[in-house]
Scaffold this motif. Structure first.
Motif, PDB file in Angstrom:
ATOM      1  N   ARG A  97       0.682 -28.920 -15.819  1.00  0.00           N
ATOM      2  CA  ARG A  97       0.214 -27.548 -15.631  1.00  0.00           C
ATOM      3  C   ARG A  97       0.681 -27.143 -14.243  1.00  0.00           C
ATOM      4  N   SER A  98       1.488 -26.117 -14.187  1.00  0.00           N
ATOM      5  CA  SER A  98       2.038 -25.689 -12.911  1.00  0.00           C
ATOM      6  C   SER A  98       1.910 -24.175 -12.797  1.00  0.00           C
ATOM      7  N   THR A 105      -2.302 -31.121 -10.520  1.00  0.00           N
ATOM      8  CA  THR A 105      -2.151 -31.341 -11.950  1.00  0.00           C
ATOM      9  C   THR A 105      -2.105 -32.835 -12.235  1.00  0.00           C
TER      10      THR A 105
END
Length: 153
Positions: A97-98, A105
């Protein structure tokens, strides 16, 4: 604003600066005032480049989690993965998840459909090696090893 390196007295956490690997590929640091120590690295799409290696130690046998403080260039969905491995295991894809701003993350070998799944790593007390290799271009500031990932929520 959340701290760059969260801590809590009852939680084990060890931070590794991405621009300071202990072996393997050494990527050139990039300057950013919002990064830990003012520097980060870009793990870009590169062919035939070995992974960077980061040695760390855990105090006791148990389950641990590896997280990374990352950010991505737009479009984020095409710059949100790397290849990772622990100790002697082969490197495998890790989708993260960025965002376009720094975010913590989970670093887990997974598929895009399982991003929310925590991956506990059973580790023995002592030294281990985390390897980080290229897949898609992603900016990496810090790597954290912890026994409680809720510290990063």
């Amino acid at each position: 604003q959340a701290p760059v390196k969260p801590t809590r007295e009852d939680v084990f956490v060890q931070y590794l600066e991405a621009e300071a690997p202990t072996g393997g590929n050494v990527r050139p640091p990039v300057t950013d005032a919002d990064a830990s120590g003012g520097k980060y690295v870009v793990v870009a799409e590169e062919t035939g480049v070995p992974p960077s290696e980061y040695r760390f130690s855990v105090p006791r046998d148990g389950k641990y989690f590896i997280l990374m403080r990352v950010r991505s260039e737009p479009p984020v969905g095409t710059h949100d993965s790397a290849r990772i491995a622990l100790d002697g295991a082969p490197v495998k894809d890790a989708h993260m998840r960025s965002k376009t701003s720094w975010t913590w993350t989970l670093a887990a070998q997974n598929s895009k459909s399982h991003l929310a799944r925590l991956q506990a790593l059973p580790l023995t007390a002592g030294e281990h090696t985390f390897r980080l290799g290229p897949r898609e271009g992603i900016h990496v500031d810090l790597i954290a090893v912890t026994d409680n990932p809720s510290l990063f929520d």
